[in-house]
Scaffold this motif. Structure first.
Motif, PDB file in Angstrom:
ATOM      1  N   VAL A   5       0.841  -1.210   0.000  1.00  0.00           N
ATOM      2  CA  VAL A   5       0.000   0.000   0.000  1.00  0.00           C
ATOM      3  C   VAL A   5       0.867   1.248   0.000  1.00  0.00           C
ATOM      4  O   VAL A   5       0.576   2.227  -0.689  1.00  0.00           O
ATOM      5  CB  VAL A   5      -0.966  -0.014   1.208  1.00  0.00           C
ATOM      6  N   ARG A   6       1.968   1.214   0.762  1.00  0.00           N
ATOM      7  CA  ARG A   6       2.898   2.351   0.768  1.00  0.00           C
ATOM      8  C   ARG A   6       3.617   2.479  -0.559  1.00  0.00           C
ATOM      9  O   ARG A   6       3.837   3.589  -1.057  1.00  0.00           O
ATOM     10  CB  ARG A   6       3.939   2.178   1.878  1.00  0.00           C
ATOM     11  N   ARG A   7       3.985   1.356  -1.129  1.00  0.00           N
ATOM     12  CA  ARG A   7       4.770   1.370  -2.359  1.00  0.00           C
ATOM     13  C   ARG A   7       3.944   1.887  -3.539  1.00  0.00           C
ATOM     14  O   ARG A   7       4.472   2.573  -4.416  1.00  0.00           O
ATOM     15  CB  ARG A   7       5.287  -0.040  -2.645  1.00  0.00           C
ATOM     16  N   THR A   8       2.668   1.573  -3.554  1.00  0.00           N
ATOM     17  CA  THR A   8       1.802   1.961  -4.674  1.00  0.00           C
ATOM     18  C   THR A   8       0.511   2.556  -4.124  1.00  0.00           C
ATOM     19  O   THR A   8      -0.496   1.847  -3.963  1.00  0.00           O
ATOM     20  CB  THR A   8       1.471   0.742  -5.562  1.00  0.00           C
ATOM     21  N   PRO A   9       0.502   3.858  -3.800  1.00  0.00           N
ATOM     22  CA  PRO A   9      -0.718   4.478  -3.270  1.00  0.00           C
ATOM     23  C   PRO A   9      -1.896   4.263  -4.224  1.00  0.00           C
ATOM     24  O   PRO A   9      -1.769   4.361  -5.439  1.00  0.00           O
ATOM     25  CB  PRO A   9      -0.338   5.961  -3.186  1.00  0.00           C
ATOM     26  N   GLY A  10      -3.053   3.930  -3.641  1.00  0.00           N
ATOM     27  CA  GLY A  10      -4.235   3.708  -4.461  1.00  0.00           C
ATOM     28  C   GLY A  10      -4.313   2.322  -5.061  1.00  0.00           C
ATOM     29  O   GLY A  10      -5.143   2.074  -5.939  1.00  0.00           O
ATOM     30  N   VAL A  11      -3.468   1.395  -4.611  1.00  0.00           N
ATOM     31  CA  VAL A  11      -3.479   0.039  -5.160  1.00  0.00           C
ATOM     32  C   VAL A  11      -4.779  -0.667  -4.780  1.00  0.00           C
ATOM     33  O   VAL A  11      -5.367  -0.408  -3.723  1.00  0.00           O
ATOM     34  CB  VAL A  11      -2.246  -0.751  -4.650  1.00  0.00           C
ATOM     35  N   ALA A  81       2.582  11.798   8.555  1.00  0.00           N
ATOM     36  CA  ALA A  81       2.599  10.737   7.540  1.00  0.00           C
ATOM     37  C   ALA A  81       1.704   9.595   7.982  1.00  0.00           C
ATOM     38  O   ALA A  81       1.738   9.170   9.142  1.00  0.00           O
ATOM     39  CB  ALA A  81       4.020  10.226   7.317  1.00  0.00           C
ATOM     40  N   SER A  82       0.907   9.079   7.050  1.00  0.00           N
ATOM     41  CA  SER A  82      -0.004   7.973   7.333  1.00  0.00           C
ATOM     42  C   SER A  82       0.520   6.685   6.701  1.00  0.00           C
ATOM     43  O   SER A  82       1.479   6.704   5.917  1.00  0.00           O
ATOM     44  CB  SER A  82      -1.409   8.294   6.818  1.00  0.00           C
ATOM     45  N   LEU A  83      -0.120   5.570   7.004  1.00  0.00           N
ATOM     46  CA  LEU A  83       0.393   4.266   6.615  1.00  0.00           C
ATOM     47  C   LEU A  83       0.438   4.032   5.105  1.00  0.00           C
ATOM     48  O   LEU A  83       1.153   3.145   4.648  1.00  0.00           O
ATOM     49  CB  LEU A  83      -0.443   3.154   7.249  1.00  0.00           C
ATOM     50  N   ASP A  84      -0.308   4.810   4.334  1.00  0.00           N
ATOM     51  CA  ASP A  84      -0.244   4.654   2.878  1.00  0.00           C
ATOM     52  C   ASP A  84       0.873   5.491   2.266  1.00  0.00           C
ATOM     53  O   ASP A  84       0.976   5.598   1.040  1.00  0.00           O
ATOM     54  CB  ASP A  84      -1.586   4.996   2.229  1.00  0.00           C
ATOM     55  N   GLY A  85       1.727   6.086   3.121  1.00  0.00           N
ATOM     56  CA  GLY A  85       2.861   6.859   2.638  1.00  0.00           C
ATOM     57  C   GLY A  85       2.552   8.307   2.351  1.00  0.00           C
ATOM     58  O   GLY A  85       3.455   9.080   1.995  1.00  0.00           O
ATOM     59  N   LEU A 171      18.377  10.708   4.185  1.00  0.00           N
ATOM     60  CA  LEU A 171      16.936  10.495   4.142  1.00  0.00           C
ATOM     61  C   LEU A 171      16.365  10.818   2.762  1.00  0.00           C
ATOM     62  O   LEU A 171      15.474  10.111   2.262  1.00  0.00           O
ATOM     63  CB  LEU A 171      16.249  11.333   5.216  1.00  0.00           C
ATOM     64  N   ALA A 172      16.881  11.875   2.127  1.00  0.00           N
ATOM     65  CA  ALA A 172      16.420  12.207   0.776  1.00  0.00           C
ATOM     66  C   ALA A 172      16.779  11.086  -0.196  1.00  0.00           C
ATOM     67  O   ALA A 172      15.998  10.756  -1.101  1.00  0.00           O
ATOM     68  CB  ALA A 172      17.030  13.528   0.321  1.00  0.00           C
ATOM     69  N   ALA A 354      12.301  10.946   5.867  1.00  0.00           N
ATOM     70  CA  ALA A 354      12.046  10.834   7.304  1.00  0.00           C
ATOM     71  C   ALA A 354      10.717  10.134   7.557  1.00  0.00           C
ATOM     72  O   ALA A 354      10.593   9.312   8.479  1.00  0.00           O
ATOM     73  CB  ALA A 354      12.047  12.222   7.949  1.00  0.00           C
ATOM     74  N   ALA A 355       9.721  10.436   6.724  1.00  0.00           N
ATOM     75  CA  ALA A 355       8.432   9.762   6.855  1.00  0.00           C
ATOM     76  C   ALA A 355       8.584   8.266   6.600  1.00  0.00           C
ATOM     77  O   ALA A 355       8.033   7.431   7.339  1.00  0.00           O
ATOM     78  CB  ALA A 355       7.424  10.365   5.879  1.00  0.00           C
ATOM     79  N   ALA A 356       9.352   7.898   5.564  1.00  0.00           N
ATOM     80  CA  ALA A 356       9.543   6.482   5.230  1.00  0.00           C
ATOM     81  C   ALA A 356      10.208   5.718   6.368  1.00  0.00           C
ATOM     82  O   ALA A 356       9.790   4.608   6.722  1.00  0.00           O
ATOM     83  CB  ALA A 356      10.371   6.354   3.952  1.00  0.00           C
ATOM     84  N   VAL A 357      11.245   6.318   6.964  1.00  0.00           N
ATOM     85  CA  VAL A 357      11.938   5.664   8.077  1.00  0.00           C
ATOM     86  C   VAL A 357      10.998   5.524   9.274  1.00  0.00           C
ATOM     87  O   VAL A 357      10.982   4.481   9.954  1.00  0.00           O
ATOM     88  CB  VAL A 357      13.198   6.466   8.446  1.00  0.00           C
TER      89      VAL A 357
END
Length: 376
Positions: A5-11, A81-85, A171-172, A354-357
């Protein structure tokens, strides 16, 4: 499933089932459990011809969050940041007069309180990006801000959420390999130009942070003028021939107090036809390209990505940059030189990294178990 879900928002649920090789029944069961835990929610997917309708998976509106703080040379930003990235910017605040660590961190703590207000139980981690090497959760040194050995422990004290501290350039780079221009690269070099040069070497999505967490200080490699001493104390640093201070020296201007804004001003002057500004920009672009060639020779990356002011600096003198980059490569690299791409996240790379980490942290098995205990 959360990672997809994070990798592909809207999957869609059907697409996740296909990728994870799940039966439709098992996918349905897992999604139901994730809804119960307030981790994901489902919405009808847009109709696409015939076939059984499916659903799009999104972060639950009552699910866990990461509070993101980004310290920069001239200001700081907060986001959630939410769980869907998805990363939503909350506010940007410029540093006050003097901007010593105590005053800035007090203001950032107030900003964190505003982010958490009404979401206290949902914020499960605080992820902080800082423009400096980080060791043991502390800022080692930022020569532009003149900060040294700054401890951030009090920033999240009393919140019940762990504080994660990372270098902005690293982080970037994480953001670019996860959702940006370097997705799929086994070996990527990310470089960011702000008040100096930072970066990251990323292998299979993981940044190489060094023995003590301070790797990626590319700007302090001796690619510069050996007659010049850098603010870091070393001689001949790459920084001294590329950043805004280098432009000011070329133009005979005083050392700028706001290096980023000064650099943007000189780039605008060059674009408008100012010959002296154009010459200074060209020299800095050539120095940038030559150093990148050295990094390419050393690391043999699949791709190099440029963040911050590095991309507009290259664009301002593209021909000179390209010629210097090719000229600096070892001959066997020139037939297929590592591509140099603008960062997809542009100025928001550190924020997204930073959100991803932070999201990595709150989706570990133990963190999800703790959240599950709150929502039996």
């Amino acid at each position: 499933m959360l990672a997809e879900v994070r990798r592909t928002p809207g999957v869609t649920r059907a697409e996740i089932a296909r990728r994870l090789r799940l039966s439709s029944g098992l996918a349905t069961e897992l999604c139901a459990r994730l809804r119960e835990l307030r981790l994901l929610t489902e919405e009808p997917a847009p109709a696409r011809g015939r076939g059984r309708p499916t659903t799009v998976l999104r972060a639950h509106p009552e699910g866990p969050l990461v509070a993101v703080l980004e310290l920069r040379q001239e200001d700081w930003r907060s986001a959630v940041a939410s769980l869907d990235g998805a990363v939503r910017l909350v506010e940007t605040v410029r540093h006050g007069p003097g901007h010593g660590p105590a005053d800035v961190l007090a203001a950032m703590r107030s900003g964190l309180d505003r982010v958490r207000r009404g979401r206290e139980r949902r914020v499960r981690a605080v992820s902080l990006s800082v423009p400096a090497p980080v060791r043991g959760g502390r800022l080692v040194e930022n020569s532009t801000l003149r900060w040294r050995a700054v401890d951030f422990a009090d920033l999240a004290a009393g919140t019940g959420a762990p504080l994660l501290v990372g270098n902005d350039a690293i982080l970037a780079g994480v953001a670019e390999t996860r959702t940006g221009a370097a997705v799929g690269a086994a070996v990527a070099v990310h470089l960011i130009l702000e008040a100096g040069i930072g970066g990251a070497l990323i292998l299979d999505g993981r940044p190489m942070e060094g023995a003590h967490g301070t790797a990626g200080e590319f700007g302090h490699m001796p690619f510069g003028d050996r007659s010049l001493r850098c603010l870091c104390g070393a001689r001949g640093c790459w920084d001294v021939v590329v950043d805004g201070n280098a432009l000011a020296r070329s133009l005979g201007d005083p050392t700028p107090s706001d290096v980023r804004t000064y650099t943007e001003t000189v780039l605008a002057r060059a674009a408008s036809g100012d010959v002296r500004a154009g010459r200074a920009v060209r020299d800095a672009a050539v120095a940038l390209a030559s150093g990148l060639a050295g990094l390419a020779n050393a690391h043999d990356p699949d791709v190099i990505t440029l963040g911050g002011l590095a991309a507009p600096l290259r664009a301002a003198a593209r021909d000179a940059f390209d010629a210097a980059y090719l000229d600096g490569l070892m001959s066997f690299h020139r037939a297929a030189p590592p591509p140099v791409l603008d960062a997809a996240h542009a100025d928001d790379g550190s924020l997204h990294g930073a959100a991803a980490v932070g999201l990595d942290h709150i989706t570990t098995e133990s963190a999800l178990a703790t959240w599950s205990d709150l929502h039996p």
